[in-house]
Motif scaffolding. Structure first.
Motif, PDB file in Angstrom:
ATOM      1  N   HIS A  85       0.868  -1.186   0.000  1.00 62.66           N
ATOM      2  CA  HIS A  85       0.000   0.000   0.000  1.00 62.66           C
ATOM      3  C   HIS A  85       0.896   1.225   0.000  1.00 62.66           C
ATOM      4  CE1 HIS A  85      -3.479  -2.500   0.720  1.00 62.66           C
ATOM      5  NE2 HIS A  85      -2.796  -3.103   1.662  1.00 62.66           N
ATOM      6  N   ASP A  86       0.427   2.267  -0.610  1.00 66.28           N
ATOM      7  CA  ASP A  86       1.219   3.479  -0.710  1.00 66.28           C
ATOM      8  C   ASP A  86       0.268   4.655  -0.635  1.00 66.28           C
ATOM      9  OD1 ASP A  86       2.660   5.720  -2.226  1.00 66.28           O
ATOM     10  OD2 ASP A  86       4.232   4.207  -2.036  1.00 66.28           O
ATOM     11  N   ASP A  87       0.729   5.744  -0.089  1.00 66.87           N
ATOM     12  CA  ASP A  87      -0.106   6.942   0.009  1.00 66.87           C
ATOM     13  C   ASP A  87      -0.248   7.675  -1.316  1.00 66.87           C
ATOM     14  OD1 ASP A  87      -0.562   6.477   2.690  1.00 66.87           O
ATOM     15  OD2 ASP A  87       1.137   7.701   3.350  1.00 66.87           O
ATOM     16  N   SER A  88       0.570   7.313  -2.277  1.00 69.49           N
ATOM     17  CA  SER A  88       0.525   7.956  -3.583  1.00 69.49           C
ATOM     18  C   SER A  88      -0.701   7.456  -4.346  1.00 69.49           C
ATOM     19  CB  SER A  88       1.793   7.638  -4.370  1.00 69.49           C
ATOM     20  OG  SER A  88       1.611   7.945  -5.731  1.00 69.49           O
ATOM     21  N   SER A  89      -1.587   8.368  -4.686  1.00 70.62           N
ATOM     22  CA  SER A  89      -2.797   7.952  -5.400  1.00 70.62           C
ATOM     23  C   SER A  89      -2.458   7.407  -6.781  1.00 70.62           C
ATOM     24  CB  SER A  89      -3.800   9.097  -5.501  1.00 70.62           C
ATOM     25  OG  SER A  89      -3.280  10.148  -6.286  1.00 70.62           O
ATOM     26  N   PHE A 105       0.265   5.696  -7.663  1.00 69.81           N
ATOM     27  CA  PHE A 105       0.734   4.327  -7.487  1.00 69.81           C
ATOM     28  C   PHE A 105      -0.423   3.416  -7.124  1.00 69.81           C
ATOM     29  CE2 PHE A 105       2.263   0.884  -4.743  1.00 69.81           C
ATOM     30  CZ  PHE A 105       3.122   0.257  -5.627  1.00 69.81           C
ATOM     31  N   GLU A 106      -1.282   3.829  -6.215  1.00 64.58           N
ATOM     32  CA  GLU A 106      -2.429   3.014  -5.808  1.00 64.58           C
ATOM     33  C   GLU A 106      -3.361   2.757  -6.983  1.00 64.58           C
ATOM     34  OE1 GLU A 106      -3.353   1.244  -3.077  1.00 64.58           O
ATOM     35  OE2 GLU A 106      -1.391   1.718  -2.228  1.00 64.58           O
ATOM     36  N   ASP A 107      -3.558   3.751  -7.823  1.00 60.49           N
ATOM     37  CA  ASP A 107      -4.404   3.566  -9.013  1.00 60.49           C
ATOM     38  C   ASP A 107      -3.799   2.516  -9.938  1.00 60.49           C
ATOM     39  OD1 ASP A 107      -6.136   5.483  -8.052  1.00 60.49           O
ATOM     40  OD2 ASP A 107      -5.447   7.072  -9.405  1.00 60.49           O
ATOM     41  N   TRP A 108      -2.491   2.638 -10.194  1.00 61.31           N
ATOM     42  CA  TRP A 108      -1.808   1.670 -11.039  1.00 61.31           C
ATOM     43  C   TRP A 108      -1.880   0.281 -10.424  1.00 61.31           C
ATOM     44  CZ3 TRP A 108       2.387  -1.298  -9.554  1.00 61.31           C
ATOM     45  CH2 TRP A 108       2.922  -2.118 -10.552  1.00 61.31           C
ATOM     46  N   LEU A 109      -1.610   0.185  -9.124  1.00 63.46           N
ATOM     47  CA  LEU A 109      -1.613  -1.099  -8.436  1.00 63.46           C
ATOM     48  C   LEU A 109      -2.998  -1.740  -8.484  1.00 63.46           C
ATOM     49  CD1 LEU A 109      -0.011  -3.135  -6.765  1.00 63.46           C
ATOM     50  CD2 LEU A 109      -0.570  -1.784  -4.728  1.00 63.46           C
ATOM     51  N   SER A 110      -4.013  -0.967  -8.230  1.00 61.54           N
ATOM     52  CA  SER A 110      -5.389  -1.486  -8.266  1.00 61.54           C
ATOM     53  C   SER A 110      -5.756  -1.964  -9.663  1.00 61.54           C
ATOM     54  CB  SER A 110      -6.352  -0.393  -7.809  1.00 61.54           C
ATOM     55  OG  SER A 110      -7.680  -0.836  -7.894  1.00 61.54           O
ATOM     56  N   GLN A 111      -5.389  -1.190 -10.674  1.00 62.61           N
ATOM     57  CA  GLN A 111      -5.689  -1.579 -12.054  1.00 62.61           C
ATOM     58  C   GLN A 111      -4.954  -2.860 -12.419  1.00 62.61           C
ATOM     59  OE1 GLN A 111      -5.155   1.475 -15.017  1.00 62.61           O
ATOM     60  NE2 GLN A 111      -4.993   0.000 -16.669  1.00 62.61           N
ATOM     61  N   THR A 112      -3.689  -2.951 -12.058  1.00 57.92           N
ATOM     62  CA  THR A 112      -2.901  -4.138 -12.370  1.00 57.92           C
ATOM     63  C   THR A 112      -3.463  -5.354 -11.655  1.00 57.92           C
ATOM     64  OG1 THR A 112      -0.939  -2.778 -12.723  1.00 57.92           O
ATOM     65  CG2 THR A 112      -0.577  -5.134 -12.325  1.00 57.92           C
ATOM     66  N   ARG A 113      -3.828  -5.204 -10.392  1.00 58.52           N
ATOM     67  CA  ARG A 113      -4.437  -6.315  -9.637  1.00 58.52           C
ATOM     68  C   ARG A 113      -5.700  -6.794 -10.332  1.00 58.52           C
ATOM     69  NH1 ARG A 113      -3.843  -3.641  -3.715  1.00 58.52           N
ATOM     70  NH2 ARG A 113      -1.785  -4.459  -3.243  1.00 58.52           N
TER      71      ARG A 113
END
Length: 188
Positions: free
Chosen positions: A54-58, A60-68
């Motif tokens: 998890h990261d506070d960077s929106s 990075f979180e957007d990319w991570l969520s999309q990739t997941r």
């Protein structure tokens, strides 16, 4: 001097960059999907991508969520292919296990519920099939205030009345099948 080290063959070295060339599980998963090797893809998939990251960077979180989401959707599709093979081969219990794993993440996937109920019934697990229906119906009501499709209700009645007569259960990754798992993310 670094190029002379034993591990250097797995490095890509330029004047300004150093990159470690490593094979990852994601790469293996995507290669298996590309080759249509559904069994390998299902075996390689270990769950949500970087699940504990998890990261506070929106951004990075957007990319991570999309990739997941993209990887998980691809796993669901591969798992459906494998379940199809198991059903065709009469390996209903193995099909049920995979279908239930899909439902653990996407409990409102009605087509998967239908196929799971059929596989359970074909495996002689009438009570499990009826419980799958009851759980789905409750979750559908609770989450979306909707009722199951007529097709699902009919299947429930057939299983409940022991009138289900399905030698094999067709399940293909048609555009309609994939649409039931799609989100608004780009597909791989």
């Amino acid at each position: 001097k670094l190029k002379q080290e034993a591990f250097a063959e797995s490095l890509e070295i330029t004047e300004t960059q150093l990159r470690w060339l490593a094979t990852t599980d994601v790469q293996g998963f995507q290669e298996a999907l590309t080759l249509g090797d559904w069994n390998t893809a299902v075996q390689i998939y270990g769950g949500p991508f970087l699940e504990r990251t998890h990261d506070d960077s929106s951004t990075f979180e957007d990319w991570l969520s999309q990739t997941r989401d993209e990887l998980h959707t691809a796993w669901q599709d591969a798992a459906l292919h494998v379940a199809q093979n198991h059903l065709t081969e009469g390996r209903y219990g193995e099909a049920v296990d995979l279908l239930q794993a899909i439902l653990d993440y996407d409990f409102l996937a009605e087509e998967v519920v239908q196929v799971c109920m059929k596989a359970q019934a074909l495996a002689g697990q009438k009570t499990a099939a009826l419980n799958t229906f009851a759980t789905f119906k409750k979750q559908l009501r609770d989450e979306l205030e909707m009722e199951p499709l007529e097709e699902t209700l009919t299947l429930f009645e057939e299983i409940n009345n022991l009138s289900l007569n399905v030698p094999t259960v067709p399940l293909t990754a048609t555009p309609e099948t994939k649409a039931s798992y799609k989100n608004n993310l780009p597909q791989t």
